[in-house]
Design an enzyme around this catalytic site. Structure first.
Site, short mmCIF file in Angstrom:
data_model
loop_
_atom_site.label_atom_id
_atom_site.label_comp_id
_atom_site.label_asym_id
_atom_site.label_seq_id
_atom_site.Cartn_x
_atom_site.Cartn_y
_atom_site.Cartn_z
N GLU A 1 0.28 -8.49 -16.58
CA GLU A 1 0.00 -7.51 -17.64
C GLU A 1 -0.61 -6.25 -17.04
O GLU A 1 -0.21 -5.12 -17.35
CB GLU A 1 -0.93 -8.14 -18.70
CG GLU A 1 -1.29 -7.25 -19.87
CD GLU A 1 -2.48 -6.32 -19.61
OE1 GLU A 1 -2.43 -5.17 -20.10
OE2 GLU A 1 -3.43 -6.71 -18.92
N THR B 1 0.83 -1.20 0.00
CA THR B 1 0.00 0.00 0.00
C THR B 1 0.87 1.25 0.00
O THR B 1 2.10 1.18 -0.11
CB THR B 1 -1.04 -0.06 1.14
OG1 THR B 1 -1.96 1.02 0.97
CG2 THR B 1 -0.40 0.05 2.52
N ASN C 1 -9.21 16.77 -11.06
CA ASN C 1 -8.31 16.65 -9.91
C ASN C 1 -7.97 18.01 -9.35
O ASN C 1 -7.95 19.00 -10.07
CB ASN C 1 -7.03 15.92 -10.32
CG ASN C 1 -6.27 15.38 -9.11
OD1 ASN C 1 -6.90 14.82 -8.20
ND2 ASN C 1 -4.97 15.55 -9.08
N ARG C 2 -7.72 18.03 -8.02
CA ARG C 2 -7.32 19.27 -7.35
C ARG C 2 -6.07 19.84 -8.01
O ARG C 2 -6.00 21.02 -8.30
CB ARG C 2 -7.06 18.94 -5.86
CG ARG C 2 -6.56 20.06 -5.03
CD ARG C 2 -6.42 19.62 -3.59
NE ARG C 2 -5.47 18.53 -3.40
CZ ARG C 2 -5.19 17.97 -2.25
NH1 ARG C 2 -5.82 18.37 -1.15
NH2 ARG C 2 -4.31 17.00 -2.15
N THR C 3 -5.09 18.98 -8.28
CA THR C 3 -3.87 19.40 -8.97
C THR C 3 -4.01 18.97 -10.42
O THR C 3 -3.80 17.79 -10.75
CB THR C 3 -2.64 18.73 -8.32
OG1 THR C 3 -2.76 18.84 -6.90
CG2 THR C 3 -1.33 19.33 -8.80
N ASP D 1 -6.55 -4.44 -7.43
CA ASP D 1 -7.58 -3.38 -7.40
C ASP D 1 -8.46 -3.49 -8.64
O ASP D 1 -9.65 -3.18 -8.60
CB ASP D 1 -6.94 -1.98 -7.34
CG ASP D 1 -6.44 -1.63 -5.95
OD1 ASP D 1 -6.89 -2.26 -4.97
OD2 ASP D 1 -5.58 -0.73 -5.83
N LYS E 1 3.44 1.43 -3.77
CA LYS E 1 2.84 0.69 -4.89
C LYS E 1 3.57 0.86 -6.22
O LYS E 1 3.57 -0.06 -7.04
CB LYS E 1 1.38 1.15 -5.09
CG LYS E 1 0.41 0.58 -4.08
CD LYS E 1 -1.00 1.04 -4.43
CE LYS E 1 -2.02 0.33 -3.58
NZ LYS E 1 -3.40 0.66 -3.99
N GLY F 1 -10.17 12.57 -8.97
CA GLY F 1 -8.94 12.08 -8.35
C GLY F 1 -8.00 11.53 -9.41
O GLY F 1 -8.45 11.00 -10.44
P1 NAP Z 1 -3.41 8.89 -3.58
O1 NAP Z 1 -2.55 8.18 -4.56
O2 NAP Z 1 -2.79 9.57 -2.41
O3 NAP Z 1 -4.31 9.96 -4.40
C1 NAP Z 1 -5.21 10.79 -3.73
C2 NAP Z 1 -6.02 11.60 -4.76
O4 NAP Z 1 -7.02 12.32 -4.04
C3 NAP Z 1 -5.19 12.64 -5.51
O5 NAP Z 1 -5.77 12.83 -6.78
C4 NAP Z 1 -5.37 13.89 -4.64
O6 NAP Z 1 -5.28 15.10 -5.36
C5 NAP Z 1 -6.80 13.73 -4.20
N1 NAP Z 1 -7.06 14.37 -2.90
C6 NAP Z 1 -6.56 13.99 -1.70
N2 NAP Z 1 -7.05 14.79 -0.73
C7 NAP Z 1 -7.85 15.72 -1.34
C8 NAP Z 1 -8.63 16.81 -0.89
N3 NAP Z 1 -8.69 17.13 0.42
N4 NAP Z 1 -9.31 17.55 -1.79
C9 NAP Z 1 -9.26 17.24 -3.11
N5 NAP Z 1 -8.55 16.21 -3.62
C10 NAP Z 1 -7.85 15.45 -2.74
O7 NAP Z 1 -4.49 7.88 -2.95
P2 NAP Z 1 -5.17 6.62 -3.66
O8 NAP Z 1 -4.39 5.40 -3.38
O9 NAP Z 1 -5.46 6.98 -5.06
O10 NAP Z 1 -6.52 6.48 -2.79
C11 NAP Z 1 -7.55 7.43 -2.92
C12 NAP Z 1 -8.78 7.01 -2.14
O11 NAP Z 1 -9.29 5.78 -2.66
C13 NAP Z 1 -8.55 6.76 -0.64
O12 NAP Z 1 -9.65 7.24 0.07
C14 NAP Z 1 -8.49 5.27 -0.52
O13 NAP Z 1 -8.94 4.83 0.75
C15 NAP Z 1 -9.49 4.87 -1.60
N6 NAP Z 1 -9.21 3.53 -2.08
C16 NAP Z 1 -10.16 2.60 -1.86
C17 NAP Z 1 -9.95 1.30 -2.27
C18 NAP Z 1 -11.02 0.27 -2.03
O14 NAP Z 1 -10.70 -0.91 -2.09
N7 NAP Z 1 -12.27 0.67 -1.82
C19 NAP Z 1 -8.75 0.95 -2.91
C20 NAP Z 1 -7.78 1.94 -3.13
C21 NAP Z 1 -8.02 3.24 -2.69
P3 NAP Z 1 -3.86 15.84 -5.62
O15 NAP Z 1 -3.28 15.17 -6.85
O16 NAP Z 1 -4.24 17.24 -5.85
O17 NAP Z 1 -3.03 15.63 -4.39
#
Ligand code: NAP
Length: 290
Positions: free
Chosen positions: A85, A69, A158-160, A109, A73, A133
Site C-alpha cells: 500500500e 536506489t 524546494n530550490r525548484t 523508508d 525507485k 526538498g
Molecule cells: P533526490 O530525489 O535527488 O532529491 C534531491 C532534492 O534535494 C531535490 O528536492 C533537489 O532540489 C534538492 N537539492 C539537491 N541539491 C541541492 C542543492 N545544492 N541546493 C538546494 N536543493 C538541492 O534525492 P533523495 O532521494 O530525495 O535524497 C535526498 C537526500 O536524502 C540525500 O542526501 C540522501 O542521502 C538523503 N536520504 C537519506 C536517507 C536515510 O536513510 N537517512 C534515505 C533517503 C535519502 P531540485 O528539485 O531543485 O533539484
C-alpha cells in the site's frame, strides 16, 4: 559467525547507479554475520537501460530480494508484480522481495522515518511542518507525515518550486490532503517559515560529505527551543544544520537512525528476522567517523 559462502547461500543486493557510496552492503552483511544467517548482500551497478534485464536476471538467478536506489525507485514500479500500500501511494519502491518468481515492491523508508519521529509523536502530531526538498526522500516523508502525524500544515520548500508544486498536487490527489503551501528555497521569509514550524526536516543532500559546511540556513533565528529538527543526511552524523538548531535549543534527529531502520525493515522482509539495529547503528557510526 559465518565467514564462508556455500552452494545454498542466499543472495540479496542493491541496484542503483551510481552505488559505490552506499552503506547498505556493510549494514546487511554485518547483520547477517551477527545473526549467523547464510546470506550475502551484493552491490549491482545497473544503468537505467538495463533495469528490465536486471529484474529478469533476479528471477532467473533466484536472487531473494533487492534494495533499489537512485535513479530506479520510481521507474522500477512498472516491472513489479505487486506493490505494498505505501509504495503504491508514494509511487516509489526501495525494496523488492522475490517470492518464488513474483516480484513484490515495498517502501521501507517509511519505517525508517517512523522510527526517527515516533519518539516525539505526542509533541509533533497535528503541528506545522516545514519540509525542505521535494525529491524521492520527501515523497516517503510526506506520506509518513500525513498518514501517521496528521500535520496542521505542510510547507514544502524546494530550490525548484515547480517540483514542490507537483508533489503538492500528487499528495492532494492521492491522500486528499489539502493543507499544503509551497515556497522556493531562498525567499526572504525563509527564516520566518522555519521559525514558525514545530517540525523541520531537511530532505536535500545539502550539508552531506564532502560539502559538510553547507546548510539550508545559517541564520540562528531559524530555530528555537520547542522545535524538532530532522536531517535525513547521515554523513556527517551531525550536520551544520543540526548543530545550529541544537545551539538554539531545538531537539535534533540525525539521518543515521532512518538509514539503519529502513535497512532493518528490508532485512526483516527478506529473512523474517529482526536486524540488531542498535549494534549496527554503532558500527555504521564508527565507519562514517573514521
Ligand atoms: P533526490 O530525489 O535527488 O532529491 C534531491 C532534492 O534535494 C531535490 O528536492 C533537489 O532540489 C534538492 N537539492 C539537491 N541539491 C541541492 C542543492 N545544492 N541546493 C538546494 N536543493 C538541492 O534525492 P533523495 O532521494 O530525495 O535524497 C535526498 C537526500 O536524502 C540525500 O542526501 C540522501 O542521502 C538523503 N536520504 C537519506 C536517507 C536515510 O536513510 N537517512 C534515505 C533517503 C535519502 P531540485 O528539485 O531543485 O533539484
Amino acid at each position: 559467525m559465518k565467514n564462508s559462502f556455500y552452494a545454498n547461500t542466499k543472495v540479496v543486493g542493491l541496484i542503483g547507479h551510481p552505488i559505490k557510496q552506499s552503506y547498505s552492503p556493510f549494514i546487511h552483511n554485518v547483520s547477517f554475520q551477527f545473526k549467523n544467517l547464510d546470506y550475502i548482500y551484493m552491490p549491482f551497478d545497473v544503468v537505467p537501460d538495463n533495469l528490465s534485464a536486471a529484474l529478469k536476471g533476479v528471477i532467473a538467478l533466484g536472487i531473494e530480494g533487492l534494495n533499489v536506489t537512485i535513479p530506479h525507485k520510481e521507474k522500477i514500479i512498472k516491472y513489479l508484480d505487486e506493490l505494498s500500500e505505501e509504495s503504491a501511494t508514494i509511487g516509489a519502491v526501495n525494496t523488492i522481495v522475490n517470492d518464488h518468481g513474483t516480484l513484490k515492491g515495498y517502501n521501507t523508508d517509511v519505517h525508517g522515518i517512523l522510527e526517527s519521529l515516533s519518539p516525539f509523536k505526542d509533541e509533533i502530531t497535528g503541528s506545522r511542518v516545514c519540509v525542505i526538498g521535494a525529491g524521492g526522500a520527501a515523497r516517503a516523508l510526506i506520506y509518513t507525515l500525513i498518514r501517521y502525524f496528521k500535520p496542521e500544515e505542510i510547507i514544502l520548500i524546494n530550490r525548484t518550486v515547480q517540483r514542490a508544486d507537483s508533489l503538492q498536487n500528487y499528495f492532494t490527489e492521492k491522500m486528499l490532503y489539502n493543507s499544503f503551501k509551497t515556497k522556493d528555497l531562498f525567499p526572504p521569509d525563509l527564516v520566518e517559515t522555519l521559525h514558525n514550524s514545530k517540525l523541520i526536516i531537511n530532505s536535500t543532500p545539502i550539508g552531506m560529505f564532502p560539502d559538510v559546511h553547507d546548510s539550508p540556513t545559517t541564520l540562528k533565528e531559524s530555530f528555537h527551543k520547542g522545535q524538532f529538527v530532522f536531517d535525513m543526511v547521515y554523513n556527517p552524523t551531525e550536520t551544520e544544520f543540526l548543530k545550529l538548531a541544537k545551539k538554539q535549543g531545538a531537539k535534533i534527529i540525525g539521518g543515521l537512525k532512518m538509514l539503519v531502520y529502513q535497512a532493518a525493515k528490508s532485512f526483516e522482509l527478506w529473512t523474517g528476522e529482526e536486524m540488531p539495529a542498535e549494534k549496527i547503528s554503532r558500527s555504521v557510526e564508527l565507519l562514517i567517523k573514521n
